[in-house]
Write an enzyme that holds these catalytic residues in place. Structure first.
Site, PDB file in Angstrom:
ATOM      1  N   HIS A   1       0.771  -1.174   0.041  1.00 36.31           N
ATOM      2  CA  HIS A   1      -0.066   0.066  -0.257  1.00 36.31           C
ATOM      3  C   HIS A   1       0.864   1.176  -0.106  1.00 36.31           C
ATOM      4  CE1 HIS A   1      -2.793   3.153   1.298  1.00 36.31           C
ATOM      5  NE2 HIS A   1      -3.776   2.215   0.797  1.00 36.31           N
TER       6      HIS A   1
ATOM      7  N   GLU B   1      -3.681   2.363  -7.632  1.00 38.84           N
ATOM      8  CA  GLU B   1      -3.851   3.260  -6.656  1.00 38.84           C
ATOM      9  C   GLU B   1      -3.170   4.338  -6.834  1.00 38.84           C
ATOM     10  OE1 GLU B   1      -6.362   1.864  -3.258  1.00 38.84           O
ATOM     11  OE2 GLU B   1      -4.431   1.501  -2.751  1.00 38.84           O
TER      12      GLU B   1
HETATM   13  C1  PEP Z   1      -6.946   3.120   0.252  1.00 38.43           C
HETATM   14  O1  PEP Z   1      -6.466   3.189   1.374  1.00 38.43           O
HETATM   15  O2  PEP Z   1      -6.468   2.161  -0.359  1.00 38.43           O
HETATM   16  C2  PEP Z   1      -7.766   4.006  -0.460  1.00 38.43           C
HETATM   17  C3  PEP Z   1      -8.077   3.936  -1.861  1.00 38.43           C
HETATM   18  O3  PEP Z   1      -8.403   5.037   0.189  1.00 38.43           O
HETATM   19  P1  PEP Z   1      -9.472   6.281  -0.368  1.00 38.43           P
HETATM   20  O4  PEP Z   1     -10.466   5.440  -0.639  1.00 38.43           O
HETATM   21  O5  PEP Z   1      -9.817   6.614   1.353  1.00 38.43           O
HETATM   22  O6  PEP Z   1      -8.989   7.040  -1.320  1.00 38.43           O
END
Ligand code: PEP
Length: 257
Positions: free
Chosen positions: A95, A167
């Site tokens: 992450h 992400e």
């Molecule tokens: C995450 O923690 O992986 C994430 C995508 O957080 P958020 O949805 O708050 O942007």
């Protein structure tokens, strides 16, 4: 046909008591969960409570990290054996908060991915570029590097079962999501990279999520895209009703695809 998957990342939120409250408010919708796979990754302290309630249901349990050793003198860390004992099926690895705040490297993340498979835990490997890298046109390069290094020497049969989460770091917790077109473009490229560098069949089978400020109001747009198989959800997974709405939206989006 890849089954959509929505995963809650509670990060360092929710005491055990707050976890209980979430569970009491979260509808166990068998029909919906047979179409959309659902996993919840609570804090370590809430894993047991949440896991016991969801045992023998369609909701899977996930952890937010592991240390890649079975046991030993590693103060403050958590072993894959302990996560399995509590009923975890998944584990979030790489992450961005761990990469950037705790300086985790791709080679260390690769050790964790290998260790997860050894213990029958399915990794949810997170990759993505920072805002600065995006502005310098380095999105592609960063993602390719994180995939190749993070997945080095993993058996193709294992790769096909794991989950990848694209992400973009600038979209996490910021309220500014990537557009569905931007996410689709990068995820399609990630699939190509996997096909060319790892395995063609894996590229077809592997589920790739988008993550970054996903909410009930935008999930459908992402899910309408051919290459997006679900979402990793932080902030909006903390309330049972908004997380449930996201799961419903995920089904709706795929139906409209
Ligand atoms: C995450 O923690 O992986 C994430 C995508 O957080 P958020 O949805 O708050 O942007």
């Amino acid at each position: 046909m890849r089954k959509p998957i929505i995963i809650a990342n509670w990060k360092m939120y929710k005491t055990v008591e707050e976890g209980r409250k979430f569970i009491a408010e979260f509808p166990l919708d068998k029909e919906l969960f047979s179409e959309v796979e659902v996993a919840i990754c609570p804090t370590f302290t809430a894993l047991q409570t949440v896991g016991e309630v969801f045992r023998n249901t369609d909701v899977k349990l996930g952890a937010q990290n592991l240390y890649p050793v079975d046991e030993g003198a590693f103060t403050g860390e958590i072993s894959p054996v302990m996560l399995k004992e509590l009923g975890c099926s998944y584990v979030i690895l790489g992450h961005s908060e761990r990469r950037h705040i705790l300086n985790e490297t791709d080679s260390f993340i690769n050790r964790k991915v290998k260790c997860a498979f050894k213990h029958e835990l399915l990794p949810i490997l997170c990759i993505g570029e920072t805002l600065e890298e995006r502005q310098k046109g380095k999105t592609e390069e960063v993602c390719i590097h994180q995939i190749i290094e993070g997945l080095e020497d993993i058996d193709t049969k294992d790769l096909a079962r794991m989950v990848l989460a694209y992400e973009p770091v600038w979209a996490i917790g910021s309220g500014i999501n990537a557009s569905a077109d931007e996410a689709e473009e990068t995820i399609a490229l990630i699939r190509d990279v996997i096909g060319e560098n790892l395995d063609k069949e894996v590229a077809e089978k592997m589920r790739i999520q988008y993550g970054g400020s996903v909410k009930p109001g935008n999930i459908k747009e992402f899910m309408k895209k051919e290459n997006i198989d679900g979402a990793l959800v932080g902030g909006a997974s903390l309330k049972a009703d908004s997380f449930y709405e996201i799961i419903k939206g995920a089904r709706g989006g795929k139906e409209e695809e």
